[in-house]
Design a protein around this motif. Structure first.
Motif, PDB file in Angstrom:
ATOM      1  N   SER A   1      -2.233  -7.325   4.753  1.00  0.00           N
ATOM      2  CA  SER A   1      -1.304  -7.025   5.838  1.00  0.00           C
ATOM      3  C   SER A   1      -0.016  -6.435   5.289  1.00  0.00           C
ATOM      4  CB  SER A   1      -1.002  -8.308   6.623  1.00  0.00           C
ATOM      5  OG  SER A   1       0.078  -8.103   7.511  1.00  0.00           O
ATOM      6  N   ASP A   2       0.625  -5.597   6.072  1.00  0.00           N
ATOM      7  CA  ASP A   2       1.894  -4.997   5.670  1.00  0.00           C
ATOM      8  C   ASP A   2       2.995  -6.032   5.538  1.00  0.00           C
ATOM      9  OD1 ASP A   2       0.654  -2.552   5.661  1.00  0.00           O
ATOM     10  OD2 ASP A   2       1.390  -1.950   7.643  1.00  0.00           O
ATOM     11  N   ASP A   3       2.804  -7.198   6.158  1.00  0.00           N
ATOM     12  CA  ASP A   3       3.828  -8.251   6.101  1.00  0.00           C
ATOM     13  C   ASP A   3       3.932  -8.857   4.706  1.00  0.00           C
ATOM     14  OD1 ASP A   3       4.239  -7.825   8.773  1.00  0.00           O
ATOM     15  OD2 ASP A   3       2.822  -9.389   9.409  1.00  0.00           O
ATOM     16  N   ASP A   4       2.819  -8.885   3.968  1.00  0.00           N
ATOM     17  CA  ASP A   4       2.815  -9.462   2.625  1.00  0.00           C
ATOM     18  C   ASP A   4       3.099  -8.349   1.632  1.00  0.00           C
ATOM     19  OD1 ASP A   4       2.416 -10.795   0.281  1.00  0.00           O
ATOM     20  OD2 ASP A   4       0.504 -11.718   0.881  1.00  0.00           O
ATOM     21  N   GLU A   5       4.383  -8.074   1.399  1.00  0.00           N
ATOM     22  CA  GLU A   5       4.782  -6.919   0.596  1.00  0.00           C
ATOM     23  C   GLU A   5       4.323  -7.034  -0.860  1.00  0.00           C
ATOM     24  OE1 GLU A   5       8.924  -6.279   0.950  1.00  0.00           O
ATOM     25  OE2 GLU A   5       8.865  -5.885   3.120  1.00  0.00           O
TER      26      GLU A   5
ATOM     27  N   LEU B   1       0.607  -6.517  -1.014  1.00  0.00           N
ATOM     28  CA  LEU B   1       0.338  -5.123  -0.677  1.00  0.00           C
ATOM     29  C   LEU B   1       0.685  -4.201  -1.846  1.00  0.00           C
ATOM     30  CD1 LEU B   1      -0.512  -3.049   1.445  1.00  0.00           C
ATOM     31  CD2 LEU B   1       1.873  -2.986   2.239  1.00  0.00           C
ATOM     32  N   ALA B   2       1.759  -4.493  -2.547  1.00  0.00           N
ATOM     33  CA  ALA B   2       2.148  -3.682  -3.698  1.00  0.00           C
ATOM     34  C   ALA B   2       1.103  -3.755  -4.800  1.00  0.00           C
ATOM     35  CB  ALA B   2       3.511  -4.146  -4.217  1.00  0.00           C
TER      36      ALA B   2
ATOM     37  N   TRP C   1      -2.029  -4.474  -4.352  1.00  0.00           N
ATOM     38  CA  TRP C   1      -3.223  -3.789  -3.835  1.00  0.00           C
ATOM     39  C   TRP C   1      -3.092  -2.278  -4.011  1.00  0.00           C
ATOM     40  CZ3 TRP C   1      -4.053  -0.100  -0.131  1.00  0.00           C
ATOM     41  CH2 TRP C   1      -5.373   0.094   0.289  1.00  0.00           C
ATOM     42  N   LYS C   2      -1.913  -1.738  -3.702  1.00  0.00           N
ATOM     43  CA  LYS C   2      -1.691  -0.300  -3.836  1.00  0.00           C
ATOM     44  C   LYS C   2      -1.762   0.138  -5.296  1.00  0.00           C
ATOM     45  CE  LYS C   2       1.061   0.526   0.332  1.00  0.00           C
ATOM     46  NZ  LYS C   2       2.391   0.953   0.847  1.00  0.00           N
TER      47      LYS C   2
ATOM     48  N   LYS D   1      -7.683  -4.343   2.438  1.00  0.00           N
ATOM     49  CA  LYS D   1      -6.256  -4.053   2.416  1.00  0.00           C
ATOM     50  C   LYS D   1      -5.486  -5.189   3.081  1.00  0.00           C
ATOM     51  CE  LYS D   1      -2.810  -0.627   3.772  1.00  0.00           C
ATOM     52  NZ  LYS D   1      -2.579   0.662   4.460  1.00  0.00           N
TER      53      LYS D   1
END
Length: 530
Positions: free
Chosen positions: A460-464, A467-468, A470-471, A458
């Protein structure tokens, strides 16, 4: 003529039969007679053999009546064995008449028959028939005496091996070998079948295909409970060794339990719905759990069927409704024909002996599961290297499948090489000690759950943006599993896509339009038996 009488004495005018030097054809039942054969007259009845052959030569229909009882190897006199075998070849393969005159031509070069008088001996056999109706009784007599000779041979072998005191031949292996010989004799009447004509197996193949057609399905073996997998494999086939391999935490034991439960549940359902069925569906399952205790396995299975998370069940964090559902499931599953052996580090010889005992018991045995292969010990106990030990184990498992005529499903670990690749889908070379496993197995399957690896990377939350993405992928692969068929003797390789309910460690078929969430906790399972 009494048992053990002199075989040189003919009866009712029939010329004397040949002297098989007291050993008979393969000991009369596929095995040589023992070392003390010269001191102990082997049980036999030459007149019964002559009467049986005479009845067949007079009326060929008798052959079909006695074939389920007796085979060529059961005759004490080797000439009689060859006459019986020739009758089978003429009647079944040539679709012709087996009479003294036709057999005289086919066996003109048989020295044993010529010594007895050739065609005259065959005529005498047919001419001295007293009763065609007694043919089956003669056959049973020939068979019983052959079994007695085989028992003598087995006893001789047991005595010889025990007296040798060979350190490389421990008593537990001798016991296992004796059990195997006795089991084979009890189930087939012959401790070694030897060569058989292709028409026999061919009839078995036709019966298997006919059974599949009668079911109206594409499977001839036991159903795994997973439609997608059944379509790929055609069910779990008799005498097959199936390997189910995966890295830890992929769900090997869960899938094996799912399959074992499906097979046992189908047998229970069939017994309720069709109590008089001659060939009930499903089967009795033996489960060797060399890693987990039987209680752990029971908890897993019960939690899965009651749709309760295992950790909540063990910690008591369940509602009253969930507990009642759990009790209902327990009551239903207690009737399943599923037997668990939790003995750790079993030698392959002991494992085979226990499987034989269950097979010959009143319950029988239709599927054997071994969890898992690397925890089985080689019978020899010698340190010849792990590769050779695993080879002995896989050969032993395949031998069990063939001997007991059941599918054997063995779980296996995969090497860490899988983790080193970018694409972590397993392949045949990832099997630990893969050479022997790949060679001996009829089917090799791998479990792959991409979400297992995806959840561990997963971003980092910083890399939106990352992260999107990945989700989005996590949503697409959530609760999905691939069952990769890397080898199959009976059909093509490929992949069966399944649903995997992580919360309940349970595999199931995907819905037609993809995965759909399962019903919540407390789902009743008793409806399956309605």
């Amino acid at each position: 003529m009494a048992n053990g009488a002199d075989p040189a004495a003919g009866g009712d005018g029939v010329p004397a039969a040949s002297d098989p030097s007291r050993t008979g054809p393969d000991g009369g039942a596929g095995m040589p007679v023992g070392d003390h054969a010269g001191a102990l007259v082997q049980p036999h009845n030459i007149e019964a053999e002559q009467a049986l052959l005479g009845a067949i030569l007079v009326q060929n229909e008798v052959l079909g009546q006695v074939e389920p009882i007796v085979s060529p190897g059961h005759f004490f006199d080797p000439v009689h064995a060859r006459i019986f075998e020739m009758c089978q070849r003429v009647v079944h393969r040539k679709r012709a008449l087996a009479s003294p005159f036709t057999l005289k031509g086919y066996m003109a070069d048989d020295p044993g028959l010529q010594e007895l008088g050739g065609g005259a001996y065959l005529v005498a056999l047919a001419g001295n028939v007293v009763s065609l109706g007694a043919a089956q009784e003669y056959a049973r007599m020939v068979r019983e005496l052959a079994d007695r000779r085989t028992l003598i041979a087995i006893g001789d072998d047991v005595q010889r091996r025990a007296a040798a005191v060979d350190p490389d031949d421990p008593p537990d292996e001798q016991i296992s070998a004796a059990e195997k010989s006795l089991y084979t004799l009890a189930s087939t009447g012959q401790s070694s079948s030897g060569f058989q004509h292709f028409s026999g197996p061919m009839r078995g193949a036709i019966e298997t295909a006919a059974l599949a057609k009668k079911r109206g399905s594409d499977i001839a073996g036991l159903s795994t409970g997973l439609v997608t997998l059944d379509e790929k494999l055609g069910g779990l086939r008799k005498s097959d060794l199936l390997i189910l391999a995966a890295r830890p935490s992929m769900g090997k034991t869960a899938l094996a339990l799912n399959i074992a439960f499906a097979v046992a549940r189908q047998r229970l359902r069939d017994q309720v719905q069709r109590p008089t069925a001659k060939k009930p569906q499903g089967g009795v399952v033996g489960f060797f759990s060399l890693e987990m205790s039987s209680e752990q396995l029971a908890n897993r299975l019960l939690a899965s069927e009651a749709r309760i998370k295992s950790n909540e069940l063990l910690t008591g964090r369940i509602s009253d409704d969930q507990f009642h559902s759990f009790v209902d499931v327990t009551r239903d599953l207690a009737q399943l024909p599923l037997y668990i052996d939790e003995t750790p580090a079993l030698p392959i010889s002991t494992l085979a002996a226990r499987a034989r005992r269950l097979k010959r018991s009143e319950t029988g045995l239709d599927l054997l599961v071994v969890d898992y292969l690397q925890l089985v010990r080689a019978a020899s106990g010698k340190d010849h290297g792990r590769v050779q030990e695993v080879s002995e184990i896989t050969q032993g498992l395949k031998a069990i499948a063939k001997e007991l005529d059941i599918p054997v499903l063995a779980l296996s670990q995969l090497s860490r090489k899988v983790e080193e690749r970018e694409d972590k889908r397993p392949q045949l070379s990832d099997l630990r000690e893969s050479g022997s496993i790949e060679q001996d197995a009829d089917v090799v399957m791998f479990i792959f759950r991409e979400s297992y690896y995806h959840d561990r990377v997963k971003p980092s939350d910083d890399d939106e943006e990352t992260l999107a993405k990945w989700k989005d992928k996590a949503h697409r692969i959530h609760n999905r599993a691939e069952l990769i068929i890397g080898k199959q003797r009976h059909g093509p390789i490929g992949t069966a896509e399944l649903a995997f309910e992580d919360a309940y460690t349970r595999f199931s078929d995907l819905a037609p339009d993809g995965y759909e969430p399962p019903p919540g906790p407390g789902m009743p399972v008793t409806a399956d038996f309605a």
